[in-house]
Enzyme design. Structure first.
Site, PDB file in Angstrom:
ATOM      1  N   ARG A   1      -6.454  -1.763   9.006  1.00 16.04           N
ATOM      2  CA  ARG A   1      -6.794  -1.179  10.274  1.00 16.04           C
ATOM      3  C   ARG A   1      -7.259  -2.443  11.189  1.00 16.04           C
ATOM      4  NH1 ARG A   1      -9.109   4.779   8.172  1.00 16.04           N
ATOM      5  NH2 ARG A   1      -6.803   5.370   7.896  1.00 16.04           N
TER       6      ARG A   1
ATOM      7  N   TYR B   1       1.275   3.454  12.413  1.00 12.37           N
ATOM      8  CA  TYR B   1       1.004   3.171  10.977  1.00 12.37           C
ATOM      9  C   TYR B   1      -0.534   2.766  10.852  1.00 12.37           C
ATOM     10  CZ  TYR B   1       2.148  -1.828  11.977  1.00 12.37           C
ATOM     11  OH  TYR B   1       2.376  -3.167  12.298  1.00 12.37           O
ATOM     12  N   GLU B   2      -1.088   2.940   9.670  1.00 12.15           N
ATOM     13  CA  GLU B   2      -2.271   2.614   9.105  1.00 12.15           C
ATOM     14  C   GLU B   2      -3.215   3.821   9.705  1.00 12.15           C
ATOM     15  OE1 GLU B   2      -2.244   1.011   6.885  1.00 12.15           O
ATOM     16  OE2 GLU B   2      -0.546  -0.229   7.067  1.00 12.15           O
ATOM     17  N   GLY B   3      -2.819   4.906   9.782  1.00 11.28           N
ATOM     18  CA  GLY B   3      -3.583   6.115  10.083  1.00 11.28           C
ATOM     19  C   GLY B   3      -3.146   6.328  11.938  1.00 11.28           C
TER      20      GLY B   3
ATOM     21  N   MET C   1       0.998  -1.372   0.025  1.00 13.36           N
ATOM     22  CA  MET C   1      -0.028   0.067  -0.047  1.00 13.36           C
ATOM     23  C   MET C   1       0.920   1.303  -0.188  1.00 13.36           C
ATOM     24  SD  MET C   1      -3.170   0.823   2.391  1.00 13.36           S
ATOM     25  CE  MET C   1      -2.349   0.151   3.964  1.00 13.36           C
TER      26      MET C   1
END
Length: 528
Positions: A278, A396-398, A150
């Site tokens: 997430r 990570y991942e927001g 990603m």
């Protein structure tokens, strides 16, 4: 060192209402995942941390054993466990695949990131790829011959994807030439698979500014004829943890790619991958909590001090049971959100699960170091690695702050609090709801009402504690279901009781804090 498969199967069927297959079959799948995790992946974890992935002459060299382990993992069908059988997948329910990912991440978090992101790329293509793309791209990914990544973040933009500058220019044959740089790309380069398919956010020449002008492109490392594409790893990061997982700076120079989904609609398409990631990261937090608990328990049972093993001391037992309760609550919260991933309840709880479970993983791993005492600060015990590895998960991942703002703006304010109110009403209506749980619901309602009326900056200052309120309350509600079952596994029952008695009360302090933000949190003056 991982969660008991039979206990997780019991939770799925008796607490979460999973009925897609028989409980014995669920347990068998989880048992096999645990056998692979403990037998193949766990032995590689220590050397993976010590040696790490290396960047040598423009190539990423993974630690010894990782290549063979990935081949064994893929050939056993784990990469395609939830993928459509039309493309070679097993077609098992997504929530079961997520449950099966826990022992993998618990045994070797750095390794697990590679198949996790590949599975998430598969989910993206299944949701938004054209029939032609699905026919060409899915089979090699499902089989594990290709990996997926990603590619979102850029040096100048960070989490603000509106600032993406990577460009995609149409080519004569209908494909696109992608040029730009992406950073923090997990497993962006390696030799464990034949090819790597990068899912890249970029802008078309005539795209509008901001997030509305971002498109999504599939860009392979190697072209169909085997020739190198214009994709290369420029460097890898030197990190606090997950050393075996290469975190890459990726350069795209006139790289051939193809549009996935509609033009200028890349972010909505990418959300299929981001939401799956997430939930996967939430499960990483759970896995770290569980493994840290089990390592600490082994140590505390054998460490003699004060006339017996330190496990006898109430303060040590407090720490151990807190770890166990955090893992149980996080597991229930994550699997519940996954079961509802396609409906409004899931959309409300996915950011909650990601943030709450990763914070819980850090807390549990930190407690694991404390249980070990001075030996926890020494690398040889392994306790420190759990803390170093899991520390990335709130980032990570927001980041968890972004998840909290998402809950505030999309989960609470956008629908005037309807989704949150529905969740709270269902919790309060549970026939096993205790006075403590009902009091917690009232506290959450008061906090939600305050946030709906608050000044925007004050509301954002309270977003993180509000997420903790919702996460803790939802996990406690699900733990209450465990307590309501007379046939619950004894350890799960005890952990659920600890959660309700010891962790649920935290929300009252969190709610009080969010409703009284000090001026220093909301003004814009410099911080000295």
């Amino acid at each position: 060192m991982t969660a008991p498969p039979a206990e997780t199967a019991w939770l799925l069927h008796h607490v979460l209402g999973f009925e897609a297959m028989a409980e014995a079959d669920t347990a068998a799948v989880l048992q096999e995942a645990t056998r692979t995790a403990e037998g193949v992946l766990a032995p590689l974890d220590r050397d993976g941390d010590r040696i790490g992935s290396q960047f040598v002459d423009g190539a990423v060299v993974t630690p010894p054993g990782f290549h063979d382990a990935y081949r064994a993992y893929a050939e056993a069908g784990w990469v395609g466990i939830a993928a459509n059988p039309d493309h070679g997948g097993q077609g098992l329910p997504y929530v079961l695949a997520l449950a099966a990912f826990e022992p993998v991440s618990s045994a070797n978090m750095a390794f697990g990131l590679c198949p996790m992101l590949t599975q998430d790329a598969i989910a993206l293509l299944e949701a938004h790829g054209s029939p032609d793309q699905q026919a060409r791209l899915l089979a090699p990914m499902v089989s594990g011959r290709w990996a997926g990544t990603m590619c979102l973040t850029e040096p100048q933009a960070g989490s603000d994807l509106a600032g993406v500058r990577t460009r995609a220019v149409p080519d004569a044959d209908g494909r696109f030439r992608v040029t730009g740089q992406k950073i923090f790309i997990t497993w962006g380069e390696h030799g464990m698979t034949e090819n790597i398919l990068h899912m890249v956010l970029a802008r078309l020449p005539d795209a509008p500014e901001g997030s509305a002008g971002i498109s999504l492109f599939a860009v392979p490392k190697l072209l169909p004829d085997g020739a190198p594409n214009g994709v290369r790893c420029l460097s890898i990061e030197h990190k606090l943890g997950i050393h075996a997982s290469p975190t890459c700076v990726m350069g795209f120079e006139q790289a051939l790619g193809e549009l996935v989904g509609p033009a200028n609609r890349g972010l909505p398409s990418m959300f299929a991958m981001m939401n799956a990631a997430r939930l996967g990261v939430a499960m990483q937090g759970v896995a770290a909590a569980e493994r840290s608990f089990r390592r600490a328990t082994d140590f505390a049972g054998g460490r003699e001090q004060g006339g017996g093993p330190i496990m006898q001391h109430p303060d040590v037992r407090r720490m151990l049971w807190t770890q166990r309760a955090l893992a149980l609550g996080g597991r229930l919260l994550t699997l519940y959100a996954a079961m509802h991933a396609e409906d409004a309840r899931g959309q409300l709880l996915i950011p909650v699960a990601k943030a709450w479970c990763t914070d819980a993983g850090v807390e549990a791993a930190n407690l694991g170091v404390q249980v070990h005492g001075g030996m926890g600060y020494v690398e040889e015990t392994g306790a420190a690695q759990h803390l170093r590895d899991v520390r990335i998960t709130p980032i990570y991942e927001g980041t968890n702050g972004i998840q909290a703002i998402t809950l505030l703006k999309r989960g609470l304010l956008r629908d005037q609090g309807a989704a949150v109110a529905a969740l709270l009403e269902e919790i309060a209506a549970a026939d096993y709801a205790s006075p403590a749980l009902l009091h917690a619901v009232d506290t959450a309602r008061t906090a939600a009402d305050w946030l709906r009326r608050a000044d925007p900056r004050a509301g954002e200052a309270g977003a993180a504690p509000f997420l903790q309120v919702i996460g803790t309350l939802t996990a406690a509600w699900l733990c209450g279901r465990v307590l309501a079952h007379g046939d619950a596994p004894p350890a799960a029952h005890a952990a659920a009781a600890v959660f309700v008695d010891q962790i649920l009360p935290r929300i009252h302090g969190q709610a009080a804090a969010l409703a009284t933000p000090t001026q220093a949190l909301v003004d814009t003056t410099a911080i000295a």
